[in-house]
Structures are given as C-alpha cells and as structure tokens.
Write an enzyme that holds these catalytic residues in place. Structure first.
Site, PDB file in Angstrom:
ATOM      1  N   ASP A 129       7.297  74.260 103.516  1.00  0.00           N
ATOM      2  CA  ASP A 129       7.328  75.661 103.937  1.00  0.00           C
ATOM      3  C   ASP A 129       7.080  76.574 102.738  1.00  0.00           C
ATOM      4  O   ASP A 129       6.313  77.534 102.822  1.00  0.00           O
ATOM      5  CB  ASP A 129       8.673  75.965 104.589  1.00  0.00           C
ATOM      6  CG  ASP A 129       8.843  77.433 104.931  1.00  0.00           C
ATOM      7  OD1 ASP A 129       8.073  77.945 105.762  1.00  0.00           O
ATOM      8  OD2 ASP A 129       9.760  78.061 104.362  1.00  0.00           O
ATOM      9  N   CYS A 130       7.725  76.254 101.628  1.00  0.00           N
ATOM     10  CA  CYS A 130       7.569  77.071 100.408  1.00  0.00           C
ATOM     11  C   CYS A 130       6.145  77.014  99.867  1.00  0.00           C
ATOM     12  O   CYS A 130       5.580  78.038  99.483  1.00  0.00           O
ATOM     13  CB  CYS A 130       8.527  76.596  99.320  1.00  0.00           C
ATOM     14  SG  CYS A 130      10.249  76.782  99.745  1.00  0.00           S
TER      15      CYS A 130
END
Length: 155
Positions: free
Chosen positions: A37-38
């Site tokens: 996600d990051c």
C-alpha cells in the site's frame, strides 16, 4: 538485480538502520499488503506531483482516485493477465486473507481484490523487483484510462 534510485535508498536504509535482509515469501499476505500500500501510494503521489505544483487538496483529490480499492480492483482485473505464477499465488493469498472490514463506500469484492493487488506490490518490493512493480502499475493505470475515456469493453 537492477541498480536504481530505489535500490540505493533501500541499501542506504539497511546500512543506517541496521535492517536485516528479508525473505518476502515468509511474510503474511496482510503484511505484504501493508508495505505494498505504501509503495503504490508513493508511486501514485510521485506521478501526481510530477504534473506540477498545485494546492495539496488538488493533489490529494487526484491521488485518491487511484488509491481507492475500486480503482485498484479494476487495475487488478487487467494485471491478472500478465502476472507470473508466483505473483498470482501471492495475489490469491492477499485476496483471500481475512482482514478488517472494507470502508463503507467500498464493496467487499473490490476491497479483497485491492488487498491482493497491494500484496503483490509489497512482495515485489521486498524482493527488490522495482522495475516489475512499475511495469505492473503501468499496465493497471493504462486499463483505468481505457475505462474512463469511453473505450471500455464489456466483460
């Protein structure tokens, strides 16, 4: 392994913070999705910022259209066609992982598919396959553009 800015940053972080090498296959699918996600968020924010200096609210609005579960789910539908067997296995582990409930404006299907997408990105990041990440994201983003410019074909 390709020599890149990401590699240099990652190597420097390992040195400064005394980080150990990791076996990407040993992590849970939700941990892979957490880091994925990051990484995906950083890619999208980098693309949005590269279009020029704008108010942060405008940057955030554009970024949000790409990082929401529905967009990632649509991207994953196309990306599945180009995943390796190994990547597809990671995707399925992520998609099938028991996680928290999706946001109230996201379907469970989109949320699960997005979690699988993020798991693949996280897995590739931990394996230092940065070029592959970018190539897959490009395929996914191109599929979103096709669907928003009226050339979507029925499934």
């Amino acid at each position: 392994m390709e020599k890149s800015v990401g590699f240099e940053l990652e190597s420097y972080m390992r040195e400064v913070f005394h980080m150990q090498e990791v076996d990407a296959g040993s992590y849970s699918p939700l941990t892979l999705a957490y880091i994925g996600d990051c990484i995906y968020d950083l890619i999208i924010k980098s693309l949005v910022v590269s279009k020029g200096n704008r108010p942060v609210q405008k940057l955030h609005q554009e970024t949000s259209t790409y990082v929401q579960a529905a967009a990632q789910s649509k991207m994953m539908r196309t990306m599945q066609n180009v995943l390796t067997e190994e990547e597809h296995a990671v995707y399925k582990r992520g998609r099938n992982a028991k996680s928290v409930s999706p946001a109230k404006n996201q379907s469970v299907t989109d949320y699960r598919r997005a979690t699988g997408f993020e798991a693949v990105i996280g897995y590739l990041y931990l394996k230092k396959e940065y070029k592959r990440i970018v190539d897959l994201v490009k395929v996914g983003l191109e599929s979103l553009e096709e669907k928003t410019d009226g050339t979507e074909h029925s499934e």
